[in-house]
Design an enzyme around this catalytic site. Structure first.
Site, PDB file in Angstrom:
ATOM      1  N   TRP A  38     -49.486 -22.577 -44.636  1.00 20.14           N
ATOM      2  CA  TRP A  38     -49.775 -22.414 -46.066  1.00 20.14           C
ATOM      3  C   TRP A  38     -48.467 -22.358 -46.854  1.00 20.14           C
ATOM      4  O   TRP A  38     -48.336 -22.981 -47.910  1.00 20.14           O
ATOM      5  CB  TRP A  38     -50.587 -21.131 -46.307  1.00 20.14           C
ATOM      6  N   ALA A  51     -73.742 -26.391 -44.566  1.00 23.04           N
ATOM      7  CA  ALA A  51     -73.509 -25.824 -43.236  1.00 23.04           C
ATOM      8  C   ALA A  51     -74.555 -24.788 -42.842  1.00 23.04           C
ATOM      9  O   ALA A  51     -74.649 -24.432 -41.670  1.00 23.04           O
ATOM     10  CB  ALA A  51     -72.111 -25.214 -43.170  1.00 23.04           C
ATOM     11  N   PHE A  93     -50.733 -14.309 -43.573  1.00 23.66           N
ATOM     12  CA  PHE A  93     -50.659 -13.805 -44.943  1.00 23.66           C
ATOM     13  C   PHE A  93     -49.380 -12.977 -45.074  1.00 23.66           C
ATOM     14  O   PHE A  93     -48.938 -12.349 -44.103  1.00 23.66           O
ATOM     15  CB  PHE A  93     -51.874 -12.944 -45.287  1.00 23.66           C
ATOM     16  N   THR A 109     -57.514 -25.300 -44.567  1.00 27.55           N
ATOM     17  CA  THR A 109     -56.052 -25.282 -44.673  1.00 27.55           C
ATOM     18  C   THR A 109     -55.418 -25.477 -43.299  1.00 27.55           C
ATOM     19  O   THR A 109     -54.439 -26.221 -43.138  1.00 27.55           O
ATOM     20  CB  THR A 109     -55.587 -23.951 -45.288  1.00 27.55           C
ATOM     21  N   ARG A 127     -64.732 -32.649 -44.790  1.00 22.55           N
ATOM     22  CA  ARG A 127     -65.888 -32.916 -45.641  1.00 22.55           C
ATOM     23  C   ARG A 127     -65.477 -33.060 -47.110  1.00 22.55           C
ATOM     24  O   ARG A 127     -64.421 -32.602 -47.523  1.00 22.55           O
ATOM     25  CB  ARG A 127     -66.900 -31.776 -45.526  1.00 22.55           C
ATOM     26  N   PHE A 173     -68.387 -23.075 -41.644  1.00 23.11           N
ATOM     27  CA  PHE A 173     -68.485 -21.628 -41.439  1.00 23.11           C
ATOM     28  C   PHE A 173     -67.887 -21.197 -40.093  1.00 23.11           C
ATOM     29  O   PHE A 173     -66.984 -21.834 -39.572  1.00 23.11           O
ATOM     30  CB  PHE A 173     -69.931 -21.160 -41.592  1.00 23.11           C
ATOM     31  N   LYS A 218     -59.865 -22.133 -42.876  1.00 24.97           N
ATOM     32  CA  LYS A 218     -60.178 -23.135 -41.848  1.00 24.97           C
ATOM     33  C   LYS A 218     -59.726 -24.537 -42.267  1.00 24.97           C
ATOM     34  O   LYS A 218     -59.092 -25.250 -41.474  1.00 24.97           O
ATOM     35  CB  LYS A 218     -61.685 -23.099 -41.555  1.00 24.97           C
ATOM     36  N   LYS A 274     -67.026 -20.518 -54.669  1.00 18.74           N
ATOM     37  CA  LYS A 274     -66.353 -20.807 -53.404  1.00 18.74           C
ATOM     38  C   LYS A 274     -64.999 -21.473 -53.613  1.00 18.74           C
ATOM     39  O   LYS A 274     -64.055 -21.251 -52.873  1.00 18.74           O
ATOM     40  CB  LYS A 274     -67.236 -21.696 -52.527  1.00 18.74           C
TER      41      LYS A 274
END
Length: 558
Positions: free
Chosen positions: A411, A275, A383, A75, A96, A303, A73, A107
């Site tokens: 990415w 969150a 991906f 990224t 954030r 999230f 998210k 994480k």
């Protein structure tokens, strides 16, 4: 080409001096407080001078329920900001700050990934400009003043059994969840049971992220309910005369932090409420500042959309008067397969049927976001193992939901790989299709607000709450808090309160275990299931591989 980690890519970034980034936004050098050469805070006086400027268009990036397969998210948020700038729009990113606890736990960081990152990555994930330490200090000053007041005679009549205010630190430490303080005799005070939460779960963090200026910050701090008397009357932070000193500690932390992406586009990185237990969005002051400076502002919620987007809409947008123009829901083929029952170890193999089976999770999020009157586009975060057939399966499913899914390769390729999404976002935002409205009105009773979220967003059959909880909600309504929004605290992994129930479950209920009043932040926290406000470290924490290498660079952050 050899694989490079996120931190290696970030280290090779060709950063511009932060004064140049500010100048491109129209921020004079005298209104930037530099922290080194690549990050700076924006002055409150400059922010006040922007009040009469029109707002740009606000774009929310949210996601499906998180899975171990990864969604990306942040990224995508960074990539979209770069993509909008690439196609000629003046775009600003708002995300954030990272908590030290998850960074040293499991994480990882919060700066994006690959060629879609905000830099300096190491500093952002390690102390940054000290905002979280200021919040920790302000929170614990209040804790100290409570115990000090009791020690010196307790003229406010605080019931030591009803002190609600715990302590915080910005680290995962399960040993501190439940402790006894003031042992050791008369000179150390009166022993009582308390504990620590992680800093991002502090109400001070939520307050800083919802305050519009320092005056508003101090008022909200004063409104915090810290304890109760024996006849259950509230004791406020202002009763202890703590709000002024806390504001002093937070005056610099209230100034948004300006940094840049790998492609030298501006990004505000400010605040980071938990969150689960809070609203999970960056600060209102950073978002509103960005809206005055850019044509487009790309921000994210915490999230999946059932938690993050709902709180963004019902708490942040409601309180700050924000009106999002479009929303992006991030999904991956891998996550669809995991929702379709495929084990993480088998995600590399093509499985179109599993993709189709997992898509209803995405479909429910699309319907939910549309329910707020915000037009939606899906970003398929690519991906290398994704096949054309799997990607097409997602696109076909989303088309059937009345939306469009766009393959994004930011990415690997940066802004070049996300141009199509950027153009679609502009089309949606400029179409005038957004008619944003929160899910429920302010004057709806608190329990009915909980039921509305549970039934309309989680698709639950019922909310289960015992009489004590219902009575507490009614008491808060009588005390004047009935207009507040509710902030649902539940697992992020499922629409239900069972983290193992993936997909789009129905026939479930939402049990409410506890409710907490965050009077300063301005919401009622509704705790469903087991939610930890002080996480623990995993068996093999990330801290074990974080180190300085022979050149003095940080290694092991991700």
């Amino acid at each position: 080409m050899a694989f490079r980690t996120d931190i290696e890519i970030a280290r090779d970034a060709r950063k511009k001096p932060i004064m140049e980034i500010g100048a491109a936004l129209g921020i004079p050098a005298e209104h930037l407080l530099p922290y080194g050469h690549d990050k700076a805070k924006v002055s409150q006086s400059f922010i006040r001078s922007l009040a009469d400027r029109p707002d740009g268009k606000l774009i929310l990036v949210t996601a499906i329920n998180p899975t171990p397969a990864g969604e990306g998210k942040t990224t995508t948020t960074v990539g979209l900001g770069d993509g909008l700038n690439r196609i000629g729009k003046k775009a600003v990113i708002c995300i954030r700050e990272a908590s030290l606890g998850p960074n040293f736990g499991m994480k990882g960081g919060a700066a994006g990934g690959g060629m879609a990152q905000v830099v300096p990555m190491e500093e952002m994930n390690l102390h940054f400009t000290g905002d979280f330490h200021a919040i920790t200090s302000a929170h614990n000053l209040l804790s100290a003043l409570i115990d000090n007041h009791i020690y010196w005679g307790n003229t406010l009549g605080i019931d030591e059994r009803r002190v609600m205010w715990r302590r915080v630190m910005d680290m995962n430490d399960r040993a501190l969840r439940d402790i006894v303080v003031s042992l050791g005799g008369v000179s150390n005070g009166f022993p009582r049971q308390t504990g620590f939460d992680i800093t991002v779960a502090s109400e001070v963090m939520a307050i800083l992220c919802l305050s519009k200026d320092l005056e508003d910050l101090q008022k909200r701090l004063g409104d915090i309910v810290v304890a109760y008397t024996r006849d259950k009357q509230p004791i406020y932070c202002r009763d202890l005369k703590a709000d002024g000193a806390m504001t002093v500690l937070l005056k610099d932390a209230m100034q948004p932090n300006l940094v840049q992406t790998l492609e030298n586009n501006p990004a505000f990185v400010h605040g980071g409420p938990f969150a689960n237990i809070a609203h999970g969005c960056n600060s209102v002051i950073a978002t509103q500042t960005a809206l005055k400076l850019g044509d487009y502002v790309v921000t994210e919620a915490g999230f999946g959309a059932d938690l993050g987007a709902e709180k963004f809409f019902d708490i942040k947008c409601r309180k700050a008067g924000l009106k999002p123009a479009a929303a992006v829901i991030v999904a991956t083929v891998r996550a669809m397969k995991m929702n379709g029952g495929v084990a993480k170890a088998d995600l590399g193999a093509e499985n179109v049927e599993a993709v189709k089976k997992g898509c209803p999770n995405l479909g429910r999020h699309i319907g939910n976001v549309k329910g707020f009157g915000v037009p939606v586009v899906v970003a398929i975060n690519h991906f290398f193992s994704d096949t054309e057939a799997e990607v097409q399966a997602v696109k076909d499913y989303v088309a059937g939901q009345g939306a469009e899914a766009i393959l994004c390769q930011h990415w690997a390729k940066g802004s070049e790989g996300i141009e199509d999404l950027a153009r679609k976002v502009v089309s949606l935002a400029e179409s005038g299709a957004a008619h944003f409205a929160p899910l429920y009105p302010d004057d709806m009773p608190l329990f009915q607000k909980i039921e509305t979220i549970a039934k309309r967003i989680y698709h639950a059959d019922a909310v289960l709450a015992d009489k004590a909880i219902r009575d507490q909600l009614k008491a808060w309504e009588l005390a004047g808090y009935g207009h507040l929004p509710v902030c649902m605290a539940k697992t992020q992994y499922s629409f239900s309160t069972d983290p193992n129930l993936r997909g789009a479950p129905t026939g479930h209920s939402v049990p409410v275990r506890e409710v907490r009043l965050s009077a300063g932040a301005g919401f009622v926290v509704v705790i469903c299931g087991e939610i930890m406000t002080m996480p623990g470290l995993p068996k093999v924490p990330s801290a074990e591989v974080i180190r300085l290498n022979d050149q003095g660079f940080v290694e092991g952050l991700f």
